[in-house]
Design a protein around this motif. Structure first.
Motif, PDB file in Angstrom:
ATOM      1  N   LEU A 349      18.431  57.850  50.687  1.00 38.21           N
ATOM      2  CA  LEU A 349      18.011  58.715  51.783  1.00 38.21           C
ATOM      3  C   LEU A 349      16.899  58.050  52.585  1.00 38.21           C
ATOM      4  CD1 LEU A 349      17.465  62.505  51.502  1.00 38.21           C
ATOM      5  CD2 LEU A 349      15.681  61.122  52.506  1.00 38.21           C
ATOM      6  N   PHE A 350      17.050  58.093  53.896  1.00 39.90           N
ATOM      7  CA  PHE A 350      16.009  57.531  54.746  1.00 39.90           C
ATOM      8  C   PHE A 350      15.977  58.284  56.073  1.00 39.90           C
ATOM      9  CE2 PHE A 350      19.852  55.389  55.978  1.00 39.90           C
ATOM     10  CZ  PHE A 350      19.742  55.188  57.337  1.00 39.90           C
ATOM     11  N   GLY A 351      14.914  58.104  56.798  1.00 34.33           N
ATOM     12  CA  GLY A 351      14.832  58.661  58.148  1.00 34.33           C
ATOM     13  C   GLY A 351      14.746  60.163  58.211  1.00 34.33           C
ATOM     14  N   ILE A 352      14.007  60.818  57.285  1.00 33.32           N
ATOM     15  CA  ILE A 352      13.861  62.269  57.364  1.00 33.32           C
ATOM     16  C   ILE A 352      13.063  62.641  58.610  1.00 33.32           C
ATOM     17  CG2 ILE A 352      12.727  64.278  56.327  1.00 33.32           C
ATOM     18  CD1 ILE A 352      13.531  63.343  53.654  1.00 33.32           C
ATOM     19  N   PRO A 362      13.119  77.182  59.231  1.00 32.62           N
ATOM     20  CA  PRO A 362      12.649  75.858  58.823  1.00 32.62           C
ATOM     21  C   PRO A 362      13.832  74.918  58.687  1.00 32.62           C
ATOM     22  CG  PRO A 362      11.612  77.566  57.504  1.00 32.62           C
ATOM     23  CD  PRO A 362      12.692  78.242  58.301  1.00 32.62           C
ATOM     24  N   HIS A 363      13.660  73.687  59.169  1.00 29.51           N
ATOM     25  CA  HIS A 363      14.803  72.773  59.271  1.00 29.51           C
ATOM     26  C   HIS A 363      14.361  71.335  59.035  1.00 29.51           C
ATOM     27  CE1 HIS A 363      16.873  69.890  62.101  1.00 29.51           C
ATOM     28  NE2 HIS A 363      17.885  70.251  61.347  1.00 29.51           N
ATOM     29  N   ALA A 364      15.215  70.558  58.421  1.00 25.18           N
ATOM     30  CA  ALA A 364      14.985  69.121  58.261  1.00 25.18           C
ATOM     31  C   ALA A 364      16.310  68.388  58.374  1.00 25.18           C
ATOM     32  CB  ALA A 364      14.325  68.819  56.922  1.00 25.18           C
ATOM     33  N   GLU A 365      16.230  67.135  58.795  1.00 24.81           N
ATOM     34  CA  GLU A 365      17.426  66.300  58.968  1.00 24.81           C
ATOM     35  C   GLU A 365      17.190  64.954  58.314  1.00 24.81           C
ATOM     36  OE1 GLU A 365      19.960  64.097  62.581  1.00 24.81           O
ATOM     37  OE2 GLU A 365      18.254  65.425  63.044  1.00 24.81           O
ATOM     38  N   ALA A 366      18.266  64.359  57.798  1.00 28.71           N
ATOM     39  CA  ALA A 366      18.153  63.030  57.197  1.00 28.71           C
ATOM     40  C   ALA A 366      19.448  62.258  57.406  1.00 28.71           C
ATOM     41  CB  ALA A 366      17.858  63.139  55.711  1.00 28.71           C
ATOM     42  N   LEU A 367      19.333  60.935  57.384  1.00 27.99           N
ATOM     43  CA  LEU A 367      20.489  60.057  57.382  1.00 27.99           C
ATOM     44  C   LEU A 367      20.597  59.424  56.001  1.00 27.99           C
ATOM     45  CD1 LEU A 367      20.147  58.263  60.839  1.00 27.99           C
ATOM     46  CD2 LEU A 367      21.686  60.137  60.225  1.00 27.99           C
ATOM     47  N   ILE A 368      21.827  59.321  55.495  1.00 28.03           N
ATOM     48  CA  ILE A 368      22.045  58.803  54.143  1.00 28.03           C
ATOM     49  C   ILE A 368      23.178  57.795  54.169  1.00 28.03           C
ATOM     50  CG2 ILE A 368      22.599  59.414  51.753  1.00 28.03           C
ATOM     51  CD1 ILE A 368      21.689  62.241  53.989  1.00 28.03           C
ATOM     52  N   ARG A 369      22.962  56.653  53.516  1.00 28.97           N
ATOM     53  CA  ARG A 369      24.025  55.660  53.336  1.00 28.97           C
ATOM     54  C   ARG A 369      24.516  55.762  51.900  1.00 28.97           C
ATOM     55  NH1 ARG A 369      20.509  51.509  55.718  1.00 28.97           N
ATOM     56  NH2 ARG A 369      21.051  51.176  57.908  1.00 28.97           N
ATOM     57  N   ILE A 380      25.923  59.481  56.446  1.00 25.61           N
ATOM     58  CA  ILE A 380      25.904  60.938  56.412  1.00 25.61           C
ATOM     59  C   ILE A 380      24.722  61.462  57.213  1.00 25.61           C
ATOM     60  CG2 ILE A 380      25.801  62.981  54.936  1.00 25.61           C
ATOM     61  CD1 ILE A 380      26.803  61.211  52.635  1.00 25.61           C
ATOM     62  N   SER A 381      24.992  62.421  58.078  1.00 24.16           N
ATOM     63  CA  SER A 381      23.928  63.160  58.752  1.00 24.16           C
ATOM     64  C   SER A 381      23.835  64.510  58.060  1.00 24.16           C
ATOM     65  CB  SER A 381      24.265  63.351  60.238  1.00 24.16           C
ATOM     66  OG  SER A 381      23.334  64.230  60.843  1.00 24.16           O
ATOM     67  N   SER A 382      22.700  64.769  57.410  1.00 27.79           N
ATOM     68  CA  SER A 382      22.561  65.994  56.635  1.00 27.79           C
ATOM     69  C   SER A 382      21.399  66.841  57.159  1.00 27.79           C
ATOM     70  CB  SER A 382      22.334  65.665  55.162  1.00 27.79           C
ATOM     71  OG  SER A 382      22.443  66.812  54.360  1.00 27.79           O
ATOM     72  N   HIS A 383      21.638  68.143  57.284  1.00 27.83           N
ATOM     73  CA  HIS A 383      20.631  69.085  57.781  1.00 27.83           C
ATOM     74  C   HIS A 383      20.431  70.186  56.751  1.00 27.83           C
ATOM     75  CE1 HIS A 383      20.750  67.763  62.120  1.00 27.83           C
ATOM     76  NE2 HIS A 383      21.848  67.194  61.642  1.00 27.83           N
ATOM     77  N   VAL A 384      19.207  70.657  56.638  1.00 32.11           N
ATOM     78  CA  VAL A 384      18.902  71.798  55.777  1.00 32.11           C
ATOM     79  C   VAL A 384      18.223  72.877  56.604  1.00 32.11           C
ATOM     80  CG1 VAL A 384      17.420  72.642  53.913  1.00 32.11           C
ATOM     81  CG2 VAL A 384      18.772  70.587  53.589  1.00 32.11           C
ATOM     82  N   PHE A 385      18.693  74.120  56.443  1.00 37.44           N
ATOM     83  CA  PHE A 385      18.074  75.289  57.068  1.00 37.44           C
ATOM     84  C   PHE A 385      17.680  76.253  55.956  1.00 37.44           C
ATOM     85  CE2 PHE A 385      20.913  73.486  60.198  1.00 37.44           C
ATOM     86  CZ  PHE A 385      20.194  73.563  61.382  1.00 37.44           C
ATOM     87  N   SER A 395      26.299  68.811  55.894  1.00 39.20           N
ATOM     88  CA  SER A 395      26.462  67.365  55.847  1.00 39.20           C
ATOM     89  C   SER A 395      27.688  66.961  56.641  1.00 39.20           C
ATOM     90  CB  SER A 395      26.602  66.883  54.400  1.00 39.20           C
ATOM     91  OG  SER A 395      25.421  67.166  53.671  1.00 39.20           O
ATOM     92  N   MET A 396      27.520  65.937  57.491  1.00 32.82           N
ATOM     93  CA  MET A 396      28.607  65.422  58.318  1.00 32.82           C
ATOM     94  C   MET A 396      28.653  63.919  58.156  1.00 32.82           C
ATOM     95  SD  MET A 396      27.422  67.925  61.365  1.00 32.82           S
ATOM     96  CE  MET A 396      25.809  68.030  60.557  1.00 32.82           C
ATOM     97  N   TRP A 397      29.854  63.347  58.002  1.00 29.21           N
ATOM     98  CA  TRP A 397      29.910  61.918  57.736  1.00 29.21           C
ATOM     99  C   TRP A 397      31.173  61.272  58.305  1.00 29.21           C
ATOM    100  CZ3 TRP A 397      30.767  65.731  54.154  1.00 29.21           C
ATOM    101  CH2 TRP A 397      31.974  65.705  53.445  1.00 29.21           C
ATOM    102  N   ALA A 398      31.055  59.954  58.452  1.00 30.31           N
ATOM    103  CA  ALA A 398      32.154  59.106  58.900  1.00 30.31           C
ATOM    104  C   ALA A 398      31.875  57.710  58.384  1.00 30.31           C
ATOM    105  CB  ALA A 398      32.269  59.109  60.421  1.00 30.31           C
ATOM    106  N   ASP A 399      32.822  56.800  58.550  1.00 32.10           N
ATOM    107  CA  ASP A 399      32.580  55.405  58.169  1.00 32.10           C
ATOM    108  C   ASP A 399      31.421  54.846  58.994  1.00 32.10           C
ATOM    109  OD1 ASP A 399      33.197  52.296  58.517  1.00 32.10           O
ATOM    110  OD2 ASP A 399      34.166  52.992  56.669  1.00 32.10           O
ATOM    111  N   ARG A 400      30.587  54.039  58.364  1.00 34.07           N
ATOM    112  CA  ARG A 400      29.396  53.513  59.037  1.00 34.07           C
ATOM    113  C   ARG A 400      29.727  52.772  60.335  1.00 34.07           C
ATOM    114  NH1 ARG A 400      26.883  50.939  53.485  1.00 34.07           N
ATOM    115  NH2 ARG A 400      27.000  52.887  52.276  1.00 34.07           N
ATOM    116  N   SER A 401      30.898  52.143  60.361  1.00 32.57           N
ATOM    117  CA  SER A 401      31.256  51.344  61.540  1.00 32.57           C
ATOM    118  C   SER A 401      31.512  52.206  62.772  1.00 32.57           C
ATOM    119  CB  SER A 401      32.489  50.489  61.240  1.00 32.57           C
ATOM    120  OG  SER A 401      33.605  51.320  60.952  1.00 32.57           O
ATOM    121  N   VAL A 402      31.843  53.500  62.575  1.00 35.20           N
ATOM    122  CA  VAL A 402      32.157  54.377  63.717  1.00 35.20           C
ATOM    123  C   VAL A 402      31.218  55.580  63.796  1.00 35.20           C
ATOM    124  CG1 VAL A 402      34.597  53.699  63.736  1.00 35.20           C
ATOM    125  CG2 VAL A 402      33.873  55.669  62.354  1.00 35.20           C
TER     126      VAL A 402
END
Length: 483
Positions: A349-352, A362-369, A380-385, A395-402
């Motif tokens: 997990l990085f980039g919170i 209350p909300h937070a977002e993070a990017l995860i490889r 993965i782009s993940s959000h918490v409410f 959580s929303m995700w796709a291949d890193r290349s796209v």
């Protein structure tokens, strides 16, 4: 679902018993007393594990009244039959040993006459009268004994639940081709004896075939796995021919077509949810509403949304781009960032980026490889409410290349997450009766209702009324609409 019948039954000495339907002697390993005890115990488990409408619900009372009429003409009229409605959108029905019958609301909404309801209930009654669960038990017990012999030479772990799990599989997924055909034929006999028109059975066949084709079309377009309906009147050419033969035989004996009672069935369904209930959340076009939890969110065009008991899932049509929303009940107060850190390994997990609030939450977002379902090298782009003790993880995700191609859509979905207000945001889709007017079409009805059921709204409305999208009701005919 296999846990439904995880009930230990003592092994009994093998015996022959007369089958109530065929009047022939069958080799079985369960007495009638044990059969009835199994049914009672299993019904108690079902009541704990499935969302059943209360006995006082008008729809349950209607189903029970029709079921009792049919059961009174069945081969085991001495049994007390119990008819239940499962508050579930799936197209299914099943029977437990001893006379416990269950029909899902999703199947009920697609029936278009009381005669069709009698046919479905008659099929499940047929499983009870023919003691199909007992036969399955005997086969499973023989299988378990065989496993015990094998294990003397090749030790293998198995427990007492193996047997009852095999029986449960039969109850929920079907008893096999021969038993299902027998239940079909018994249904025609019973509903005809009860005064209903057996031709309604053909209507069910056609409706189930349309639903099967529509389900295949919809899921194939989204790249999802297709599940087939198992039980009553499975739509195969052989089944239809055998059912037609059985109908002809019964009509020859009875000499009349019997009761249809279309209006009574439609009136009984008026006002009930189409699809998921408010307690389960519901998909409305491209929106997801959950009145019970008080939340909603919206998806961009071409996202296919699937609501399950454990999560909300979605994917971009024909693309390996996915969404998952899960609910976590917190035991102690945490910040959204802390919830994210617990949800994902820290080294992934990085980039919170935490904001004070989004839509008042209350909300937070993070990017995860990391690896994700269907995508091994995912971003993965993940959000918490947070709403009180509830944490909603999106959580929303796709291949890193796209991934960057879809990041705007991910943000759009996350920004749409907000509180639900029934007065402003509308109710879950419900069935409302409508009189067909000159100039109406399924397409026009769908547009008038803002494509409430998604991309295939016209086809779904037609199937709901036992018709194809290319067929139209007569002017003045009462139909089921969804609003």
């Amino acid at each position: 679902m296999l846990a439904l019948l995880s009930i230990t039954i003592p092994l009994v000495i093998s015996a022959c018993a007369t089958n109530p339907v065929t009047k022939k002697s069958n080799f079985v390993l369960m007495s009638e007393k044990q059969e009835l005890e199994l049914g009672q115990q299993a019904a108690a488990q079902v009541a704990k594990q499935l969302p059943l409408l209360p006995e006082t619900d008008p729809l349950v009372r209607y189903v029970d009244s029709v079921g009792q009429k049919v059961a009174a003409k069945a081969d085991r009229p001495e049994l007390f039959y119990h008819f239940n409605v499962v508050d579930n959108a799936d197209i299914n029905a099943f029977a437990l040993p001893g006379g416990y019958i269950y029909i899902n609301r999703g199947l009920l909404t697609h029936l278009n006459s009381e005669a069709e309801l009698a046919a479905v209930l008659g099929h499940e009654i047929g499983h009870v009268t023919a003691r199909h669960a007992v036969k399955q038990y005997t086969k499973a017990q023989a299988y378990q004994i065989g496993m015990a012999v094998t294990s003397i030479f090749l030790p293998m772990p198995y427990g007492s639940n193996m047997l009852t799990d095999l029986v449960a599989t039969a109850v929920i997924q079907g008893y096999g081709r021969e038993a299902e055909l027998q239940a079909d034929e018994l249904s025609i006999k019973y509903l005809t004896r009860a005064g209903y028109d057996p031709e309604a059975t053909i209507g069910i066949l056609k409706t189930l075939k349309r639903l099967e084709d529509l389900d295949t079309k919809e899921k194939t377009a989204a790249g999802e796995k297709v599940d087939k309906y198992h039980g009553a009147f499975a739509s195969h050419p052989e089944t239809e021919q055998r059912i037609r033969d059985a109908i002809n035989l019964e009509e020859k004996h009875q000499g009349h077509h019997g009761i249809v009672n279309r209006k009574a069935m439609l009136t009984a369904l008026d006002g009930y949810p189409y699809g998921d209930s408010p307690e389960q959340g519901a998909v409305v076009g491209r929106r997801f509403l959950h009145p019970e939890l008080g939340i909603q969110l919206k998806f961009p065009k071409d996202w296919v949304i699937t609501n399950t008991p454990s999560s909300l899932q979605a994917r971009l049509r024909k693309e390996k781009v996915f969404f998952l929303m899960q609910l976590k009940e917190l035991s102690k107060r945490q910040s959204p960032a802390e919830v994210l850190r617990h949800a994902f390994p820290s080294n992934k997990l990085f980039g919170i980026v935490e904001s004070d609030t989004q839509a008042g939450m209350p909300h937070a977002e993070a990017l995860i490889r990391m690896s994700a379902p269907h995508v091994s090298q995912a971003m993965i782009s993940s959000h918490v409410f947070l709403i009180g003790s509830k944490a909603f993880l999106l959580s929303m995700w796709a291949d890193r290349s796209v991934f960057d191609q879809y990041r705007d859509q991910f943000s759009q979905i996350a920004r749409s997450f907000k509180r639900y207000d029934k007065q402003k945001d509308g109710d879950v889709p419900r069935i409302h009766l409508y009189t067909w007017q000159a100039g109406d079409s399924w397409q026009k009805l769908a547009e008038r209702n803002r494509q409430i059921l998604g991309r295939f709204t016209p086809e779904k409305l037609a199937a709901l009324n036992g018709m194809s999208v290319n067929s139209l009701p007569a002017i003045g005919q009462l139909i089921k609409n969804v609003q």
